[in-house]
Design a protein around this motif. Structure first.
Motif, PDB file in Angstrom:
ATOM      1  N   LEU A 130       0.799  -1.233   0.000  1.00  0.00           N
ATOM      2  CA  LEU A 130       0.000   0.000   0.000  1.00  0.00           C
ATOM      3  C   LEU A 130       0.829   1.279   0.000  1.00  0.00           C
ATOM      4  O   LEU A 130       0.384   2.300  -0.516  1.00  0.00           O
ATOM      5  CB  LEU A 130      -0.923   0.004   1.224  1.00  0.00           C
ATOM      6  N   TYR A 131       2.033   1.244   0.611  1.00  0.00           N
ATOM      7  CA  TYR A 131       2.798   2.482   0.793  1.00  0.00           C
ATOM      8  C   TYR A 131       4.205   2.402   0.219  1.00  0.00           C
ATOM      9  O   TYR A 131       5.064   3.207   0.580  1.00  0.00           O
ATOM     10  CB  TYR A 131       2.863   2.839   2.293  1.00  0.00           C
ATOM     11  N   GLY A 132       4.443   1.399  -0.651  1.00  0.00           N
ATOM     12  CA  GLY A 132       5.737   1.310  -1.319  1.00  0.00           C
ATOM     13  C   GLY A 132       6.905   1.074  -0.386  1.00  0.00           C
ATOM     14  O   GLY A 132       8.031   1.482  -0.682  1.00  0.00           O
ATOM     15  N   GLY A 133       6.669   0.458   0.757  1.00  0.00           N
ATOM     16  CA  GLY A 133       7.733   0.175   1.716  1.00  0.00           C
ATOM     17  C   GLY A 133       7.800   1.163   2.864  1.00  0.00           C
ATOM     18  O   GLY A 133       8.505   0.914   3.852  1.00  0.00           O
ATOM     19  N   ALA A 134       7.080   2.284   2.772  1.00  0.00           N
ATOM     20  CA  ALA A 134       7.071   3.258   3.867  1.00  0.00           C
ATOM     21  C   ALA A 134       6.222   2.736   5.024  1.00  0.00           C
ATOM     22  O   ALA A 134       5.400   1.831   4.862  1.00  0.00           O
ATOM     23  CB  ALA A 134       6.519   4.595   3.370  1.00  0.00           C
ATOM     24  N   GLU A 135       6.434   3.313   6.189  1.00  0.00           N
ATOM     25  CA  GLU A 135       5.712   2.859   7.360  1.00  0.00           C
ATOM     26  C   GLU A 135       4.220   3.180   7.256  1.00  0.00           C
ATOM     27  O   GLU A 135       3.824   4.177   6.633  1.00  0.00           O
ATOM     28  CB  GLU A 135       6.296   3.500   8.629  1.00  0.00           C
ATOM     29  N   LEU A 136       3.405   2.327   7.910  1.00  0.00           N
ATOM     30  CA  LEU A 136       1.961   2.590   7.949  1.00  0.00           C
ATOM     31  C   LEU A 136       1.688   3.792   8.843  1.00  0.00           C
ATOM     32  O   LEU A 136       2.455   4.073   9.772  1.00  0.00           O
ATOM     33  CB  LEU A 136       1.220   1.363   8.502  1.00  0.00           C
ATOM     34  N   PRO A 137       0.621   4.542   8.579  1.00  0.00           N
ATOM     35  CA  PRO A 137       0.235   5.633   9.487  1.00  0.00           C
ATOM     36  C   PRO A 137       0.082   5.088  10.912  1.00  0.00           C
ATOM     37  O   PRO A 137      -0.582   4.061  11.116  1.00  0.00           O
ATOM     38  CB  PRO A 137      -1.102   6.110   8.921  1.00  0.00           C
ATOM     39  N   PRO A 138       0.686   5.731  11.913  1.00  0.00           N
ATOM     40  CA  PRO A 138       0.673   5.185  13.277  1.00  0.00           C
ATOM     41  C   PRO A 138      -0.730   4.890  13.815  1.00  0.00           C
ATOM     42  O   PRO A 138      -0.950   3.859  14.451  1.00  0.00           O
ATOM     43  CB  PRO A 138       1.353   6.286  14.101  1.00  0.00           C
ATOM     44  N   GLY A 139      -1.682   5.781  13.545  1.00  0.00           N
ATOM     45  CA  GLY A 139      -3.042   5.578  14.043  1.00  0.00           C
ATOM     46  C   GLY A 139      -3.701   4.342  13.445  1.00  0.00           C
ATOM     47  O   GLY A 139      -4.314   3.542  14.166  1.00  0.00           O
ATOM     48  N   LEU A 140      -3.542   4.177  12.120  1.00  0.00           N
ATOM     49  CA  LEU A 140      -4.156   3.021  11.456  1.00  0.00           C
ATOM     50  C   LEU A 140      -3.424   1.727  11.799  1.00  0.00           C
ATOM     51  O   LEU A 140      -4.044   0.663  11.908  1.00  0.00           O
ATOM     52  CB  LEU A 140      -4.163   3.240   9.936  1.00  0.00           C
ATOM     53  N   GLU A 141      -2.108   1.809  11.998  1.00  0.00           N
ATOM     54  CA  GLU A 141      -1.363   0.621  12.399  1.00  0.00           C
ATOM     55  C   GLU A 141      -1.825   0.145  13.778  1.00  0.00           C
ATOM     56  O   GLU A 141      -2.033  -1.058  14.019  1.00  0.00           O
ATOM     57  CB  GLU A 141       0.143   0.908  12.427  1.00  0.00           C
ATOM     58  N   GLY A 142      -1.996   1.099  14.689  1.00  0.00           N
ATOM     59  CA  GLY A 142      -2.505   0.741  16.013  1.00  0.00           C
ATOM     60  C   GLY A 142      -3.916   0.172  15.954  1.00  0.00           C
ATOM     61  O   GLY A 142      -4.265  -0.739  16.700  1.00  0.00           O
ATOM     62  N   PHE A 143      -4.731   0.696  15.010  1.00  0.00           N
ATOM     63  CA  PHE A 143      -6.119   0.234  14.883  1.00  0.00           C
ATOM     64  C   PHE A 143      -6.185  -1.223  14.423  1.00  0.00           C
ATOM     65  O   PHE A 143      -6.932  -2.029  14.984  1.00  0.00           O
ATOM     66  CB  PHE A 143      -6.858   1.137  13.894  1.00  0.00           C
ATOM     67  N   ILE A 144      -5.377  -1.574  13.405  1.00  0.00           N
ATOM     68  CA  ILE A 144      -5.450  -2.957  12.911  1.00  0.00           C
ATOM     69  C   ILE A 144      -4.828  -3.941  13.912  1.00  0.00           C
ATOM     70  O   ILE A 144      -5.230  -5.097  13.988  1.00  0.00           O
ATOM     71  CB  ILE A 144      -4.792  -3.117  11.519  1.00  0.00           C
ATOM     72  N   LYS A 145      -3.851  -3.474  14.699  1.00  0.00           N
ATOM     73  CA  LYS A 145      -3.253  -4.357  15.697  1.00  0.00           C
ATOM     74  C   LYS A 145      -4.151  -4.516  16.920  1.00  0.00           C
ATOM     75  O   LYS A 145      -4.189  -5.584  17.538  1.00  0.00           O
ATOM     76  CB  LYS A 145      -1.882  -3.822  16.121  1.00  0.00           C
ATOM     77  N   ALA A 146      -4.876  -3.458  17.264  1.00  0.00           N
ATOM     78  CA  ALA A 146      -5.743  -3.516  18.443  1.00  0.00           C
ATOM     79  C   ALA A 146      -7.149  -3.998  18.116  1.00  0.00           C
ATOM     80  O   ALA A 146      -7.920  -4.308  19.028  1.00  0.00           O
ATOM     81  CB  ALA A 146      -5.823  -2.135  19.097  1.00  0.00           C
ATOM     82  N   LEU A 203      -9.623  -3.733   6.897  1.00  0.00           N
ATOM     83  CA  LEU A 203      -8.957  -4.792   7.647  1.00  0.00           C
ATOM     84  C   LEU A 203      -9.231  -4.666   9.148  1.00  0.00           C
ATOM     85  O   LEU A 203      -9.514  -5.657   9.833  1.00  0.00           O
ATOM     86  CB  LEU A 203      -7.448  -4.737   7.379  1.00  0.00           C
ATOM     87  N   GLY A 204      -9.170  -3.441   9.665  1.00  0.00           N
ATOM     88  CA  GLY A 204      -9.395  -3.220  11.085  1.00  0.00           C
ATOM     89  C   GLY A 204     -10.804  -3.589  11.523  1.00  0.00           C
ATOM     90  O   GLY A 204     -10.998  -4.186  12.589  1.00  0.00           O
ATOM     91  N   VAL A 205     -11.800  -3.239  10.701  1.00  0.00           N
ATOM     92  CA  VAL A 205     -13.190  -3.545  11.044  1.00  0.00           C
ATOM     93  C   VAL A 205     -13.413  -5.056  11.091  1.00  0.00           C
ATOM     94  O   VAL A 205     -14.049  -5.580  12.016  1.00  0.00           O
ATOM     95  CB  VAL A 205     -14.153  -2.869  10.035  1.00  0.00           C
ATOM     96  N   TRP A 206     -12.911  -5.763  10.088  1.00  0.00           N
ATOM     97  CA  TRP A 206     -13.084  -7.216  10.084  1.00  0.00           C
ATOM     98  C   TRP A 206     -12.306  -7.883  11.205  1.00  0.00           C
ATOM     99  O   TRP A 206     -12.719  -8.927  11.725  1.00  0.00           O
ATOM    100  CB  TRP A 206     -12.673  -7.790   8.722  1.00  0.00           C
ATOM    101  N   ARG A 207     -11.206  -7.283  11.622  1.00  0.00           N
ATOM    102  CA  ARG A 207     -10.465  -7.849  12.747  1.00  0.00           C
ATOM    103  C   ARG A 207     -11.209  -7.625  14.067  1.00  0.00           C
ATOM    104  O   ARG A 207     -11.053  -8.415  15.009  1.00  0.00           O
ATOM    105  CB  ARG A 207      -9.046  -7.270  12.809  1.00  0.00           C
ATOM    106  N   ILE A 208     -12.005  -6.598  14.159  1.00  0.00           N
ATOM    107  CA  ILE A 208     -12.851  -6.431  15.350  1.00  0.00           C
ATOM    108  C   ILE A 208     -13.875  -7.557  15.411  1.00  0.00           C
ATOM    109  O   ILE A 208     -14.102  -8.162  16.469  1.00  0.00           O
ATOM    110  CB  ILE A 208     -13.546  -5.056  15.326  1.00  0.00           C
ATOM    111  N   ILE A 209     -14.490  -7.857  14.250  1.00  0.00           N
ATOM    112  CA  ILE A 209     -15.464  -8.966  14.211  1.00  0.00           C
ATOM    113  C   ILE A 209     -14.767 -10.291  14.510  1.00  0.00           C
ATOM    114  O   ILE A 209     -15.292 -11.141  15.243  1.00  0.00           O
ATOM    115  CB  ILE A 209     -16.154  -9.011  12.830  1.00  0.00           C
ATOM    116  N   LEU A 210     -13.562 -10.463  13.947  1.00  0.00           N
ATOM    117  CA  LEU A 210     -12.767 -11.649  14.255  1.00  0.00           C
ATOM    118  C   LEU A 210     -12.502 -11.758  15.751  1.00  0.00           C
ATOM    119  O   LEU A 210     -12.599 -12.829  16.352  1.00  0.00           O
ATOM    120  CB  LEU A 210     -11.443 -11.590  13.485  1.00  0.00           C
ATOM    121  N   GLY A 211     -12.196 -10.628  16.361  1.00  0.00           N
ATOM    122  CA  GLY A 211     -11.908 -10.612  17.790  1.00  0.00           C
ATOM    123  C   GLY A 211     -13.103 -11.012  18.640  1.00  0.00           C
ATOM    124  O   GLY A 211     -12.937 -11.613  19.706  1.00  0.00           O
ATOM    125  N   ILE A 212     -14.314 -10.673  18.191  1.00  0.00           N
ATOM    126  CA  ILE A 212     -15.511 -11.076  18.943  1.00  0.00           C
ATOM    127  C   ILE A 212     -15.577 -12.597  19.035  1.00  0.00           C
ATOM    128  O   ILE A 212     -15.860 -13.169  20.094  1.00  0.00           O
ATOM    129  CB  ILE A 212     -16.787 -10.510  18.292  1.00  0.00           C
TER     130      ILE A 212
END
Length: 611
Positions: A130-146, A203-212
């Protein structure tokens, strides 16, 4: 087979006025439903529905009753012989039935670890897609991990209470269906059709459902296993189930390496870095194999005898003998249901009637059971709050919740942000081609998992019935604090080898310690009627700590530095050891027996007050 049958047959015979004979620790007792008996327990039905293996469920006639006697035929089941058999086998040597239960319940924790920890390499792959090797936006990275942990809190509360209210059978398997549904949704992320931020939000939304679904598996599998476990091997069975977390992380790391090797020529040789899109989808999709493999077994697993009796056991326990019978029941094997054919005094077998009064009586018994269950459901919420309104019970719940919360702040703070550790051991993937970077990260994750994760779980399995849960949890917290202190104090000066050794010991004592016992404690310390709800609340508090770590670790480490964050984790472990002092040792402790004794004492005090 002669002499096989269910307690329901004996119950119908007792209701018809026939005498039946049931084993107890003080000898054999004969009871009639009319109340004429040598000893009358508080809950006859509770004793008659004991589920024993075929060899122990054999009904035999009373020797003292001759063929021409006016007394009806009597029956007994050799419970004591079966209990002695259970003393011979070592706790960690499982029976076929326990291995089968381990396979059904353990897959949830395999998926839990696989899905929660696979997000680290997946997030790195999405950087290239998505970002050509650059880091993910910190807020969105935290969202998909949490995201999965956020969903876990919801699932733990919802499925925990539902399991106690509706029953394990009515709910078990639904959480796995949700995991399957969310995994498919995750794979379908349209990374090429929407913006990079939109793909991460998807991805983050589906991971919330996965987490349930993942969260729901915690109280469900813990309750299903504990309801069926022999008291002497209960902790070992729970530890075996939870150890699947270690294998989930290990398989996740191994799968990352294997799939990357399959894509090496495409990504590195042809320079098609975007093909990592296929790698992460395959990795996520692998988890569907064990999920589909055990879904049918979960959906068709019958309700346990212990839970059925707990829901019907509203009557107070009136005598010590009934409590002794409850203790015997805890040491028997309630997981196997057999059918018993009534045996007459002359040795002949009475066939079960398929029509007439037999059907009528069975229908009446079912109606009575249904009314009892309806009454139990109606009062469940009130009884739950009444139980935990007493400080002696509330402090235990506070202990299980706080210990799990403090543990997960440290445990997930380390394991959801392994890039810091990988950097220290030289496997952070900063150098080389995109494929080499991803491969080095996969190898680093495999090293971390193999060194501490799996060995720690099995050290707990081998010792939990000897050392006890409380000792293992306290020493685990203290040793984890020790190695966190070393890492925090020497973070910038430790060499690679000493750092790996310290980190391996840290992971070992997380798992030969509080990471395993915080799961076992709520399943073993609370009575069956409230077990799933209390376990769900405790696990939800743990996931709240994991969410705090996932969202705050990166930003906090940038502000105050990683060593300072490790000192915070050190403090959490010390506090966890202190909070463990609120908990009783649960080795050889049956919470249903404790609850029955408390009820009996309460009834005696109330009766004394009336006089």
């Amino acid at each position: 087979m002669p002499g096989r049958g269910t307690g329901r047959v004996c119950w119908r015979r007792a209701r018809a006025g026939e005498a039946i004979r049931v084993g107890s620790g003080r000898g054999w007792s004969v009871w009639r439903a009319s109340g004429e008996s040598r000893r009358t327990p508080a809950s006859l039905r509770s004793l008659l529905t004991l589920h024993l293996p075929p060899a122990m469920a054999t009904a035999r006639p009373e020797r003292s009753a001759p063929a021409h006697s006016d007394h009806p035929p009597t029956h007994k089941s050799n419970l004591e012989e079966y209990e002695r058999e259970g003393d011979v086998r070592l706790p960690f040597l499982l029976s076929y039935r326990e291995v089968k239960l381990l396979g059904i319940a353990g897959v949830g924790f395999f998926l839990d670890a696989y899905d929660l920890f696979i997000i680290n390499p997946v997030a790195t792959m999405l950087q290239y897609r998505l970002y050509g090797g650059a880091e993910l936006p910190p807020g969105l990275e935290g969202f998909i991990k949490a995201g999965a942990n956020i969903g876990s809190v919801i699932g733990q509360f919802a499925f925990g209470y539902s399991a106690d209210y509706f029953g394990r059978k009515a709910v078990y398997g639904k959480e796995l269906m949700l995991i399957i549904f969310a995994t498919i949704g995750t794979i379908c992320d349209p990374t090429g059709g929407i913006s990079p931020s939109g793909a991460l939000i998807w991805l983050g939304v589906w991971r919330i459902i996965l987490g349930i679904g993942i969260g729901g598996d915690y109280p469900m599998s813990a309750s299903v296993a504990t309801d069926r476990a022999n008291l002497r091997r209960r902790g070992t069975l729970l530890a075996y189930i939870f150890a699947n977390q270690g294998w989930g992380s290990f398989v996740g790391s191994l799968a990352t390496i294997i799939v990357l090797l399959c894509y090496k020529s495409t990504i590195e040789g042809d320079g098609k870095t975007s093909k990592v899109d296929g790698v992460w989808r395959i990795l996520v999709g692998i988890s569907l194999i064990p999920a589909f493999g055990t879904l049918y077994q979960r959906l068709t697993l019958p309700e346990s005898t212990r839970f059925n009796e707990a829901r019907k056991g509203n009557a107070p326990i009136a005598d010590e003998e009934s409590i002794e019978e409850l203790k015997k029941k805890a040491n028997a094997d309630p997981g196997v249901t057999e059918k018993v054919t009534p045996v007459n005094s002359d040795g002949t077998h009475t066939p079960q009637s398929d029509h007439g009064s037999g059907v009528t009586e069975e229908s009446a018994a079912r109606l009575q059971d249904a009314s009892q269950l309806a009454a139990a459901k109606k009062d469940h919420f009130k009884e739950f709050f009444h139980y935990f309104s007493e400080w002696r019970h509330l402090k235990i719940l506070l202990g299980t919740c706080s210990c799990w919360f403090l543990l997960d702040i440290a445990f997930y703070g380390i394991n959801l942000n392994q890039n810091v550790v990988l950097q220290q051991i030289g496997f952070d993937g900063k150098d080389g081609s995109p494929w080499n970077k991803l491969f080095k990260i996969g190898v680093g994750n495999l090293i971390i998992t193999a060194l501490g994760f799996v060995p720690g779980y099995y050290a707990t399995i081998l010792t939990i019935e000897k050392l006890g849960r409380k000792w293992i949890q306290i020493q685990g917290f203290l040793f984890a604090a020790l190695f966190l202190g070393i890492l925090a104090g020497k973070f910038d000066t430790l060499g690679t080898a000493p750092f790996i050794v310290c980190f391996a010991f840290l992971q070992f004592f997380f798992n030969f310690g509080a990471n395993t016992t915080t799961y076992c404690y709520p399943a073993e310390v609370f009575p069956t009627r409230f077990r799933a709800s209390a376990h769900g609340m405790s696990a939800a508090c743990g996931k709240a700590g994991a969410i705090i770590s996932a969202l705050a670790f990166n930003s906090l480490s940038k502000k105050v530095g990683t060593p300072a964050v490790l000192w915070i984790f050190f403090g959490c472990c010390i506090a966890g050891a202190a909070m463990t002092l609120l908990l009783p040792e649960v080795r050889d402790r049956d919470p249903d027996v404790v609850y029955a004794e408390e009820q009996r004492q309460y009834e005696l005090e109330r009766a004394h007050g009336r006089h």
